[in-house]
Structures are given as structure tokens and as C-alpha cells.
Write a protein that holds these residues in place. Structure first.
Motif, short mmCIF file in Angstrom:
data_model
loop_
_atom_site.label_atom_id
_atom_site.label_comp_id
_atom_site.label_asym_id
_atom_site.label_seq_id
_atom_site.Cartn_x
_atom_site.Cartn_y
_atom_site.Cartn_z
N ILE A 78 7.60 2.08 -7.48
CA ILE A 78 8.85 1.45 -7.03
C ILE A 78 8.60 -0.03 -6.73
N PHE A 79 7.52 -0.31 -5.99
CA PHE A 79 7.18 -1.70 -5.68
C PHE A 79 6.92 -2.49 -6.96
N PHE A 80 6.21 -1.89 -7.91
CA PHE A 80 5.91 -2.55 -9.18
C PHE A 80 7.19 -2.86 -9.96
N ILE A 81 8.14 -1.94 -9.99
CA ILE A 81 9.40 -2.15 -10.70
C ILE A 81 10.20 -3.27 -10.05
N VAL A 82 10.26 -3.30 -8.72
CA VAL A 82 10.97 -4.38 -8.02
C VAL A 82 10.29 -5.71 -8.30
N TRP A 83 8.97 -5.73 -8.27
CA TRP A 83 8.21 -6.94 -8.54
C TRP A 83 8.50 -7.46 -9.95
N MET A 84 8.48 -6.57 -10.93
CA MET A 84 8.74 -6.97 -12.31
C MET A 84 10.18 -7.46 -12.49
N ALA A 85 11.11 -6.85 -11.77
CA ALA A 85 12.50 -7.29 -11.85
C ALA A 85 12.64 -8.72 -11.32
N VAL A 86 11.97 -9.00 -10.20
CA VAL A 86 12.04 -10.35 -9.63
C VAL A 86 11.45 -11.37 -10.61
N MET A 87 10.38 -11.00 -11.27
CA MET A 87 9.74 -11.91 -12.22
C MET A 87 10.51 -12.02 -13.53
N ALA A 88 11.27 -10.97 -13.91
CA ALA A 88 11.95 -10.96 -15.20
C ALA A 88 13.35 -11.57 -15.16
N ILE A 89 13.94 -11.70 -13.98
CA ILE A 89 15.31 -12.21 -13.89
C ILE A 89 15.46 -13.59 -14.54
N PRO A 90 14.58 -14.57 -14.30
CA PRO A 90 14.79 -15.87 -14.94
C PRO A 90 14.63 -15.82 -16.45
#
Length: 130
Positions: A78-90
Motif C-alpha cells: 500500500i505504501f509503495f503504491i501511494v509512493w509511486m502515485a505521488v511520483m507518477a502524477i507529474p
């Protein structure tokens, strides 16, 4: 702990009394909240706040935070998915942002914002405890 049959479908705060005023944080008080669980057990938890409503709110937020922390410890995906989402948004919003200095600035900003938010949340939960 006292075993009693609960007549409610949710946990209840059945008693809340003020214990003392905080010496290090003026305006904050310590409360003892007696909680009746669904299984009939009754226990007392300390809560801190400016008034009783604030103390109960902080107690509920603390319990919610502990519950989320336990889920994150058990399932780091879950933490990894949230982290990747934050990095992938831009990259998703601005496809050409990947090869510019703005991408690096965004990553540092995202790291900083997450740590600042976590620090402020922890500070909010612990305010008045000392």
C-alpha cells in the motif's frame, strides 16, 4: 477490565473526566475517557485537548492513525503504491516533465511535503501530553 453485555452496536465513551491541566502546554488538559467496547469490556484511555470535545477528537484520530500504521506495517505494498502515485502524477499530467529540472524539484517537494505533513500530524496528536 470489567465484562459487561453491551446494548449498543458501536463503541461508546461512557465517562470522561478531567484529570489535570498541562504544565508544558497552557490551555490543554488531560482527560480519562472510559470506553465500552462491543464485547462488553470497559477500559480507560487518557486523552489530551483544550476541551473535552477536542480530547475525544484527538483520541479518535490517534486510534485511527494506529490502525492505519498497523495496516501499513502488515502490507507495505500500500505504501509503495501511494509512493509511486505521488511520483507518477507529474508524468501523467505533463508527459514532457520527465526530462526537465521541474521533475527533480517536484520530487524533492513531494518528499518534503510528505515528511512535513507526517511531522505536523504527529505533533497534533501529541500536543498536550507532556
Amino acid at each position: 477490565m470489567v465484562k459487561k453485555k453491551s446494548k449498543y452496536e458501536r463503541r461508546r465513551a461512557i465517562e470522561c473526566k478531567i484529570v489535570e491541566r498541562s504544565k508544558s502546554n497552557p490551555g490543554y488538559c488531560k482527560y480519562d475517557v472510559t470506553i465500552a467496547e462491543l464485547d462488553g469490556t470497559v477500559h480507560t484511555e487518557p486523552a489530551y485537548g483544550k476541551d473535552m470535545q477536542d480530547a475525544l477528537s484527538r483520541l479518535m484520530n490517534t486510534e485511527r492513525t494506529v490502525k492505519i500504521e498497523k495496516k501499513m506495517e502488515r502490507n507495505p505494498l500500500i505504501f509503495f503504491i501511494v509512493w509511486m502515485a505521488v511520483m507518477a502524477i507529474p508524468v501523467i499530467v505533463h508527459g514532457d516533465l520527465t526530462y526537465t529540472p521541474w521533475f527533480i524539484l517536484y520530487m524533492f517537494g513531494a518528499f518534503t511535503a510528505m515528511f512535513v505533513f507526517a511531522g505536523l500530524w504527529q505533533s497534533y496528536l501529541e500536543k498536550g501530553q507532556k
